[in-house]
Design a protein around this motif. Sequence first.
Motif: not given
Length: 287
Positions: A90-95, A100-103, A241-246
């Motif tokens: 799941t990608d980061i979404q605006p707002g 949700t971000i932690i999960s 950026r969550s892709g680079a994190m993974g």
Amino acid sequence: MSLNDNILIKIREMRESFTPVERLVGDYILENKEEIPHLSIKELAQSSKTSDASVLRFCKTMGYSGYRNFIVSISASLGSRDEDPKAQYTDIQPGDDLSTIISNISLNNCKSIEDTLSVIDRKEIARAVELLCHSKRIAFFGIGASGIVCMDGVQKFSRINKMCHAYTDGHSQLTAATLLEKDDVAIFISNSGATSDIIDALIIAQKNKAKCIAITKYNKSELAVGADIVLSISTPEITIRSGAMGSRIAMLTIIDILFAGVASAEYEEVKTYLTKTHNILKKKLRY
């Protein structure tokens, strides 16, 4: 089914390196996973707008001698999937709120490790550990986030008395690769496997007969094709950026595996080195 037999993940990761016809077959399989085990080779060919021969070539590209074995593997992969729809990248979404971000970030990182276990070759890991055990020195090459993984590798292997260094910019990589020798091991880290500075350093390292290990995404990249040993990772196909994190988490996992493999193989020596480094750091913290 063993973790490293998930053909659906392998198809997803190899998609960018497929020929146009292979991509037609692969895309149809990924978009219609549930029906594939029920299709004959002719039906899959018709549905994917290819030919029987193209489907058979696709099976061979994926490492299968025939269509039947390929379909059995598809069925096994479907049976091993987590059916929870939340268990997807799941990608980061605006707002997004922090909960949700932690999960989502935690799930993405877990999935990167889990999917990497689905594509990694255990025999290649064993070969890499053997090379590292007998290496004169270890050179890590990586740019950006991959450079951070290189520094983690140096931190770990230096603690067990392995001569190693991280090279994280193009100029230092070229000079370091030029000085490598046949008893040295060069570890090249790149998610795409196409970073020009990394490829340039790889070519020089090969000319100097150093052993080259690639940690890269599961595909037929220039880095994967050129390295002596390929340790594949699987990363999410998401946009920011969550892709680079993974990918970073997956790469760090490979470094941990290599370190643990070497430490286990040389346990008596390593135990002494780790005790010494632990004691000196502990002593430093007292003052």
